[in-house]
Motif scaffolding. Structure first.
Motif, PDB file in Angstrom:
ATOM      1  N   PRO A 395       0.834  -1.211   0.000  1.00 42.55           N
ATOM      2  CA  PRO A 395       0.000   0.000   0.000  1.00 42.55           C
ATOM      3  C   PRO A 395       0.868   1.260   0.000  1.00 42.55           C
ATOM      4  O   PRO A 395       2.065   1.210   0.285  1.00 42.55           O
ATOM      5  N   PRO A 396       0.285   2.410  -0.292  1.00 40.31           N
ATOM      6  CA  PRO A 396       1.069   3.656  -0.371  1.00 40.31           C
ATOM      7  C   PRO A 396       1.815   3.945   0.922  1.00 40.31           C
ATOM      8  O   PRO A 396       1.330   3.678   2.021  1.00 40.31           O
ATOM      9  N   ARG A 397       3.008   4.457   0.765  1.00 45.02           N
ATOM     10  CA  ARG A 397       3.833   4.834   1.899  1.00 45.02           C
ATOM     11  C   ARG A 397       4.195   6.311   1.767  1.00 45.02           C
ATOM     12  O   ARG A 397       4.406   6.818   0.667  1.00 45.02           O
ATOM     13  N   PRO A 398       4.296   7.043   2.905  1.00 39.08           N
ATOM     14  CA  PRO A 398       4.639   8.464   2.830  1.00 39.08           C
ATOM     15  C   PRO A 398       6.119   8.647   2.482  1.00 39.08           C
ATOM     16  O   PRO A 398       6.971   7.839   2.843  1.00 39.08           O
ATOM     17  N   LEU A 399       6.410   9.747   1.800  1.00 34.97           N
ATOM     18  CA  LEU A 399       7.794  10.057   1.476  1.00 34.97           C
ATOM     19  C   LEU A 399       8.545  10.530   2.719  1.00 34.97           C
ATOM     20  O   LEU A 399       9.738  10.265   2.869  1.00 34.97           O
ATOM     21  N   TRP A 400       7.862  11.217   3.602  1.00 40.27           N
ATOM     22  CA  TRP A 400       8.493  11.773   4.811  1.00 40.27           C
ATOM     23  C   TRP A 400       8.076  10.924   6.002  1.00 40.27           C
ATOM     24  O   TRP A 400       6.913  10.921   6.422  1.00 40.27           O
ATOM     25  N   LEU A 401       9.045  10.181   6.556  1.00 38.96           N
ATOM     26  CA  LEU A 401       8.815   9.346   7.721  1.00 38.96           C
ATOM     27  C   LEU A 401       9.543   9.982   8.907  1.00 38.96           C
ATOM     28  O   LEU A 401      10.718  10.325   8.814  1.00 38.96           O
ATOM     29  N   LEU A 402       8.841  10.180  10.014  1.00 40.00           N
ATOM     30  CA  LEU A 402       9.449  10.811  11.184  1.00 40.00           C
ATOM     31  C   LEU A 402      10.494   9.891  11.809  1.00 40.00           C
ATOM     32  O   LEU A 402      10.352   8.662  11.806  1.00 40.00           O
ATOM     33  N   ASP A 403      11.556  10.497  12.351  1.00 35.29           N
ATOM     34  CA  ASP A 403      12.581   9.701  13.032  1.00 35.29           C
ATOM     35  C   ASP A 403      11.980   8.955  14.225  1.00 35.29           C
ATOM     36  O   ASP A 403      12.288   7.773  14.448  1.00 35.29           O
ATOM     37  N   ARG A 446       0.860  -3.021  14.988  1.00 31.00           N
ATOM     38  CA  ARG A 446       0.222  -1.734  14.775  1.00 31.00           C
ATOM     39  C   ARG A 446      -0.843  -1.835  13.698  1.00 31.00           C
ATOM     40  O   ARG A 446      -0.753  -2.661  12.787  1.00 31.00           O
ATOM     41  N   ASP A 447      -1.839  -0.933  13.794  1.00 29.15           N
ATOM     42  CA  ASP A 447      -2.835  -0.738  12.744  1.00 29.15           C
ATOM     43  C   ASP A 447      -2.624   0.654  12.155  1.00 29.15           C
ATOM     44  O   ASP A 447      -2.736   1.663  12.868  1.00 29.15           O
ATOM     45  N   TYR A 448      -2.283   0.705  10.864  1.00 31.72           N
ATOM     46  CA  TYR A 448      -1.976   1.970  10.205  1.00 31.72           C
ATOM     47  C   TYR A 448      -3.192   2.496   9.446  1.00 31.72           C
ATOM     48  O   TYR A 448      -3.991   1.726   8.883  1.00 31.72           O
ATOM     49  N   PHE A 449      -3.317   3.842   9.426  1.00 37.63           N
ATOM     50  CA  PHE A 449      -4.415   4.524   8.738  1.00 37.63           C
ATOM     51  C   PHE A 449      -3.850   5.716   7.962  1.00 37.63           C
ATOM     52  O   PHE A 449      -2.844   6.322   8.374  1.00 37.63           O
ATOM     53  N   VAL A 450      -4.517   6.057   6.881  1.00 40.54           N
ATOM     54  CA  VAL A 450      -4.279   7.337   6.204  1.00 40.54           C
ATOM     55  C   VAL A 450      -5.342   8.297   6.707  1.00 40.54           C
ATOM     56  O   VAL A 450      -6.541   8.007   6.621  1.00 40.54           O
ATOM     57  N   GLY A 474       4.211   9.642   9.705  1.00 40.97           N
ATOM     58  CA  GLY A 474       4.733  10.240   8.486  1.00 40.97           C
ATOM     59  C   GLY A 474       3.725  11.156   7.816  1.00 40.97           C
ATOM     60  O   GLY A 474       2.546  11.220   8.203  1.00 40.97           O
ATOM     61  N   TYR A 475       4.235  11.876   6.795  1.00 41.95           N
ATOM     62  CA  TYR A 475       3.420  12.821   6.033  1.00 41.95           C
ATOM     63  C   TYR A 475       3.384  12.391   4.567  1.00 41.95           C
ATOM     64  O   TYR A 475       4.437  12.161   3.954  1.00 41.95           O
ATOM     65  N   PHE A 476       2.191  12.348   4.005  1.00 46.45           N
ATOM     66  CA  PHE A 476       2.062  12.218   2.562  1.00 46.45           C
ATOM     67  C   PHE A 476       2.179  13.585   1.888  1.00 46.45           C
ATOM     68  O   PHE A 476       2.778  13.713   0.826  1.00 46.45           O
ATOM     69  N   SER A 477       1.587  14.583   2.491  1.00 40.60           N
ATOM     70  CA  SER A 477       1.653  15.933   1.937  1.00 40.60           C
ATOM     71  C   SER A 477       1.299  16.941   3.020  1.00 40.60           C
ATOM     72  O   SER A 477       0.723  16.595   4.038  1.00 40.60           O
TER      73      SER A 477
END
Length: 477
Positions: A395-403, A446-450, A474-477
């Motif tokens: 599934p889609p992953r964000p370009l910016w992932l927090l440390d 974990r359960d991930y959501f957009v 993380g951030y998608f935009s």
């Protein structure tokens, strides 16, 4: 198509095959000076001068014994370079013969092709005399006499050849012709052919007929080697790596021509610096297969400028280690050279320069890693390392992932960040890492959501399955 031959005569090949040399320098054969550079000639060292006289005229002159093997190696290197101009190359004494009739449109005409040839051979430190004619022997004779002729038809060729001296013929024939007053080929051609053959020999008559296009002149084509590995002996040991660039330019130019003849490109080449008891290998890495000599030299300059030699270098060797077919490129019918200022090739050139200047370990790319945990799903790879084919799509992953994930408050059962978050997709369960608990990310469930925030930002958030709680990852935009 009517053949057309470009002759490149190298009058100073015995000297230039040993370049780079200090000045003044001269080549000696049988105890006499055969050829000197400009500084030696200014000092009075002409052809035929004895060794002792040369030392007396210029005590600092460098005298080298003639090395015919070096001259042959230089001709073979130039023949490889000539593959960038035409696939048909023939070797002659101190000359290259290039069949260019089928290549004129590629270079934009005869004059443009001659200009490219002259610039390319001069960049390698060779002085060449050019001439063009419909016959290879005629072109070679015109180049040897420094006529700079451009004969595109037989009529013009005959007029130019008629003015040449009889010295272009074998020495015995030229001497015989001189005894009865013939000075030019035009005068020789006016003599009765029956008696002429008895005076100068059938072989010289055949040479005349071939030069004038009256007899066929079959030539053996230069055979480009199947693998490119070209050595270059230096005239003296070199202690500064940057000083090797001039000599190495001959090798990179030869590599470029060899690749052009094979319609191939190279992703990696290795320059070997040969010392007396060891060698230093200098890899040249490229972002994509290329046959561009300018890119070769640019990367090589960056490598040599930062290289400290362990010992003086006595010879060089260049080997193409990763060669592949060079894909053709489609061009637009209306392409005016504009478009994006930074194309894929420009980015590749930038990567090559950064890798050469900063070092291979300091410039890297990020590639996917076979791990479901987001913190472990990427890895560093070399700038030019090949990436294996990807696994099944995720599934889609964000370009910016927090440390470090950011904890989010929960209000009325919903995650909250500057207002309530709207869950768009999910949940996507990620449960992995039990085998390295306590190391790096460890065991996660974990359960991930957009989610969409109040300020229209697309976020990637998750909920801990065991301990509970919401987190921004993380951030998608």
């Amino acid at each position: 198509m009517t053949p057309l031959w470009l002759a490149l005569h190298l009058p100073h090949l015995p000297l230039e095959a040993n370049a780079p040399l200090p000045s003044p320098s001269a080549v000696v054969e049988h105890g006499r000076v055969l050829l000197g550079d400009e500084a030696a000639r200014r000092a009075g060292i002409e052809a035929g001068v004895g060794v002792a006289a040369a030392w007396a005229l210029a005590p600092g002159v460098t005298l080298l014994a003639r090395r015919r093997d070096q001259e042959e190696a230089a001709l073979h290197s130039l023949a490889c370079w000539a593959g960038s101009l035409t696939p048909r190359v023939s070797l002659a004494p101190q000359a290259l013969l290039l069949e260019i009739g089928s290549c004129l449109r590629l270079f934009g005409g005869l004059e443009k092709l001659c200009e490219v040839a002259a610039e390319g051979i001069a960049a390698q430190g060779f002085c060449a005399r050019l001439a063009v004619a419909p016959t290879p022997l005629g072109a070679g004779w015109l180049a040897r006499q420094h006529t700079d002729a451009r004969c595109v038809d037989v009529a013009r060729l005959r007029a130019e050849l008629d003015a040449l001296p009889v010295s272009v013929l074998p020495a015995r024939a030229a001497m015989a012709l001189g005894r009865f007053g013939a000075r030019t080929l035009g005068e020789v051609r006016s003599l009765p052919s029956a008696g002429l053959g008895q005076r100068i020999g059938v072989e010289s008559l055949l040479l005349l007929a071939r030069a004038y296009g009256e007899q066929p002149d079959p030539r053996a084509d230069f055979v480009f080697p199947a693998q490119f590995s070209l050595p270059l002996q230096l005239p003296a040991a070199v202690e500064n790596a940057a000083a090797l660039l001039f000599a190495a330019r001959r090798l990179t130019a030869a590599l470029s021509g060899w690749l052009a003849a094979r319609q191939a490109g190279v992703r990696e080449a290795v320059l070997c610096l040969l010392h007396r008891c060891d060698e230093t290998r200098v890899p040249l890495l490229f972002a994509e297969p290329t046959a561009d000599s300018v890119r070769f030299e640019r990367v090589l300059r960056e490598r040599l400028d930062r290289l400290a030699l362990a010992a003086p270098v006595e010879a060089l060797s260049l080997e193409a280690t990763q060669v592949s077919a060079l894909a053709g490129r489609n061009r637009s019918l209306l392409d005016d050279g504009g478009g994006s200022p930074f194309g894929q090739e420009d980015i590749g050139v930038l990567f090559e320069r950064l890798g050469a200047r900063l070092g291979d370990g300091r410039v890297y790319r990020v590639a996917a890693h076979a791990d479901h945990r987001p913190e472990c799903a990427t890895r560093r790879i070399g700038l030019f390392e090949k990436v294996p084919p990807g696994a099944s799509p995720v599934p889609p992953r964000p370009l910016w992932l927090l440390d470090s994930p950011e904890a989010l408050p929960e209000v009325d059962g919903r995650p909250y960040r500057r207002g309530p978050l709207q869950l768009l997709t999910g949940p996507e369960r990620i449960e992995s890492g039990w085998w390295d608990a306590g190391e790096h990310a460890g065991d996660v469930r974990r359960d991930y959501f957009v989610a969409l925030s109040q300020d229209a930002a697309w976020l990637w958030i998750y909920r801990e399955c065991a301990a509970g709680g919401w987190f921004l990852h993380g951030y998608f935009s």
